[in-house]
Design a protein around this motif. Structure first.
Motif, PDB file in Angstrom:
ATOM      1  N   GLY A 105       0.798  -1.227   0.000  1.00 50.67           N
ATOM      2  CA  GLY A 105       0.000   0.000   0.000  1.00 50.67           C
ATOM      3  C   GLY A 105       0.826   1.271   0.000  1.00 50.67           C
ATOM      4  N   ILE A 106       2.033   1.196  -0.554  1.00 48.12           N
ATOM      5  CA  ILE A 106       2.921   2.356  -0.579  1.00 48.12           C
ATOM      6  C   ILE A 106       2.851   3.001  -1.961  1.00 48.12           C
ATOM      7  CG2 ILE A 106       5.297   3.145  -0.316  1.00 48.12           C
ATOM      8  CD1 ILE A 106       5.605   0.921   1.770  1.00 48.12           C
ATOM      9  N   PRO A 107       2.461   4.290  -2.027  1.00 46.99           N
ATOM     10  CA  PRO A 107       2.195   4.922  -3.322  1.00 46.99           C
ATOM     11  C   PRO A 107       3.392   5.495  -4.076  1.00 46.99           C
ATOM     12  CG  PRO A 107       1.625   6.432  -1.566  1.00 46.99           C
ATOM     13  CD  PRO A 107       2.060   5.135  -0.905  1.00 46.99           C
ATOM     14  N   LYS A 108       4.539   5.655  -3.416  1.00 50.32           N
ATOM     15  CA  LYS A 108       5.687   6.272  -4.079  1.00 50.32           C
ATOM     16  C   LYS A 108       6.900   5.357  -4.015  1.00 50.32           C
ATOM     17  CE  LYS A 108       5.562  10.056  -1.562  1.00 50.32           C
ATOM     18  NZ  LYS A 108       5.812  11.430  -1.042  1.00 50.32           N
ATOM     19  N   VAL A 109       7.531   5.160  -5.183  1.00 55.75           N
ATOM     20  CA  VAL A 109       8.744   4.350  -5.283  1.00 55.75           C
ATOM     21  C   VAL A 109       9.829   5.228  -5.893  1.00 55.75           C
ATOM     22  CG1 VAL A 109       9.792   2.269  -6.250  1.00 55.75           C
ATOM     23  CG2 VAL A 109       7.359   2.261  -5.650  1.00 55.75           C
ATOM     24  N   MET A 110      10.973   5.316  -5.205  1.00 56.87           N
ATOM     25  CA  MET A 110      12.076   6.132  -5.713  1.00 56.87           C
ATOM     26  C   MET A 110      13.337   5.298  -5.834  1.00 56.87           C
ATOM     27  SD  MET A 110      14.535   6.810  -3.072  1.00 56.87           S
ATOM     28  CE  MET A 110      15.251   8.365  -3.545  1.00 56.87           C
ATOM     29  N   ALA A 111      14.312   5.861  -6.533  1.00 51.71           N
ATOM     30  CA  ALA A 111      15.636   5.255  -6.625  1.00 51.71           C
ATOM     31  C   ALA A 111      16.641   6.357  -6.886  1.00 51.71           C
ATOM     32  CB  ALA A 111      15.687   4.216  -7.750  1.00 51.71           C
ATOM     33  N   LEU A 112      17.865   6.141  -6.472  1.00 48.08           N
ATOM     34  CA  LEU A 112      18.991   6.979  -6.873  1.00 48.08           C
ATOM     35  C   LEU A 112      19.807   6.118  -7.817  1.00 48.08           C
ATOM     36  CD1 LEU A 112      20.118   8.653  -3.528  1.00 48.08           C
ATOM     37  CD2 LEU A 112      18.810   9.664  -5.398  1.00 48.08           C
ATOM     38  N   THR A 113      20.117   6.662  -8.992  1.00 49.71           N
ATOM     39  CA  THR A 113      20.688   5.817 -10.038  1.00 49.71           C
ATOM     40  C   THR A 113      21.637   6.574 -10.955  1.00 49.71           C
ATOM     41  OG1 THR A 113      20.100   4.270 -11.807  1.00 49.71           O
ATOM     42  CG2 THR A 113      18.740   6.240 -11.606  1.00 49.71           C
ATOM     43  N   TYR A 114      22.469   5.801 -11.643  1.00 51.35           N
ATOM     44  CA  TYR A 114      23.270   6.301 -12.760  1.00 51.35           C
ATOM     45  C   TYR A 114      22.630   5.856 -14.071  1.00 51.35           C
ATOM     46  CZ  TYR A 114      26.899   7.144  -9.279  1.00 51.35           C
ATOM     47  OH  TYR A 114      27.599   7.586  -8.176  1.00 51.35           O
ATOM     48  N   GLU A 115      21.636   4.985 -13.987  1.00 55.66           N
ATOM     49  CA  GLU A 115      20.979   4.403 -15.163  1.00 55.66           C
ATOM     50  C   GLU A 115      19.579   4.996 -15.329  1.00 55.66           C
ATOM     51  OE1 GLU A 115      22.569   2.491 -17.238  1.00 55.66           O
ATOM     52  OE2 GLU A 115      24.345   2.212 -15.985  1.00 55.66           O
ATOM     53  N   VAL A 116      19.522   6.293 -15.587  1.00 51.86           N
ATOM     54  CA  VAL A 116      18.244   7.017 -15.657  1.00 51.86           C
ATOM     55  C   VAL A 116      17.338   6.441 -16.740  1.00 51.86           C
ATOM     56  CG1 VAL A 116      17.182   9.270 -16.088  1.00 51.86           C
ATOM     57  CG2 VAL A 116      19.266   9.105 -14.713  1.00 51.86           C
ATOM     58  N   ALA A 117      17.867   6.195 -17.923  1.00 50.28           N
ATOM     59  CA  ALA A 117      17.049   5.697 -19.038  1.00 50.28           C
ATOM     60  C   ALA A 117      16.379   4.374 -18.682  1.00 50.28           C
ATOM     61  CB  ALA A 117      17.895   5.547 -20.298  1.00 50.28           C
ATOM     62  N   PHE A 118      17.076   3.527 -17.960  1.00 48.14           N
ATOM     63  CA  PHE A 118      16.514   2.249 -17.526  1.00 48.14           C
ATOM     64  C   PHE A 118      15.260   2.477 -16.686  1.00 48.14           C
ATOM     65  CE2 PHE A 118      16.181  -0.721 -13.957  1.00 48.14           C
ATOM     66  CZ  PHE A 118      15.962  -1.910 -14.629  1.00 48.14           C
ATOM     67  N   PHE A 119      15.333   3.373 -15.714  1.00 47.17           N
ATOM     68  CA  PHE A 119      14.181   3.629 -14.852  1.00 47.17           C
ATOM     69  C   PHE A 119      13.068   4.378 -15.586  1.00 47.17           C
ATOM     70  CE2 PHE A 119      17.105   2.420 -11.495  1.00 47.17           C
ATOM     71  CZ  PHE A 119      16.273   1.731 -10.633  1.00 47.17           C
ATOM     72  N   VAL A 120      13.420   5.311 -16.457  1.00 47.60           N
ATOM     73  CA  VAL A 120      12.412   6.030 -17.236  1.00 47.60           C
ATOM     74  C   VAL A 120      11.606   5.045 -18.077  1.00 47.60           C
ATOM     75  CG1 VAL A 120      12.090   7.703 -19.122  1.00 47.60           C
ATOM     76  CG2 VAL A 120      13.588   8.258 -17.188  1.00 47.60           C
TER      77      VAL A 120
END
Length: 159
Positions: A105-120
């Motif tokens: 039930g958690i509405p926000k998922v974040m990450a700190l990354t060097y692979e921005v395109a992968f997460f986008v």
């Protein structure tokens, strides 16, 4: 929950039996300066937050979902063994972790990354990392890069 990624590849929750493999995989990334190291003891304490991808009984990837607040989790320690990158396994691990966040039930998922395109590609958007004071006080205060962090923050809002 187990999810078939591709023929012969499976995503599942990690167990204590996976700790040594997780340690070696994460340590390889940490030595490159692209992931925070985790001790075996810490991995064992946090094992219920980890998922793994395995093929033929061998762990080839991992990721973790760390709760930072009532409405925010972070995907971290996401890595794939050399030789298995570029096969969609990382994306499937992210999908698995997002489903875990939904189940909690958690509405926000974040990450700190060097692979921005992968997460986008997985539906995340780039945001200012300063909007995550929970992350800063949980992990960043202990990081040697805290004053010169070059990772990019990404966020996905779950419906």
């Amino acid at each position: 929950m187990r999810v078939l990624v591709s023929v012969g590849t499976l995503c599942r929750k990690a167990t204590a039996d996976d700790v040594d493999t997780l340690y070696k995989l994460i340590q390889g990334y940490a030595e490159q300066g692209i992931m925070l190291p985790r001790s075996r003891e810490a991995l064992l304490r946090m094992i219920d937050t980890f998922v793994v991808a395995e093929q033929g009984g061998t762990v080839i990837g991992c990721g973790s979902l760390c709760k930072l607040g009532q409405d925010l989790v972070e995907i971290r320690s996401l890595g794939i063994t050399d030789g298995y990158k570029g096969q969609g396994i990382g994306g499937k691990l992210v999908d698995f972790l997002i489903e875990e966040a939904r189940a909690q039930g958690i509405p926000k998922v974040m990450a700190l990354t060097y692979e921005v395109a992968f997460f986008v590609k997985s539906g995340f958007t780039v945001v200012d990392k300063e909007i995550f004071p929970e992350k800063v006080w949980t992990d960043c205060v202990h990081c040697k890069k805290r004053d010169c962090c070059d990772e990019i923050a990404v966020l996905k809002m779950l419906n």
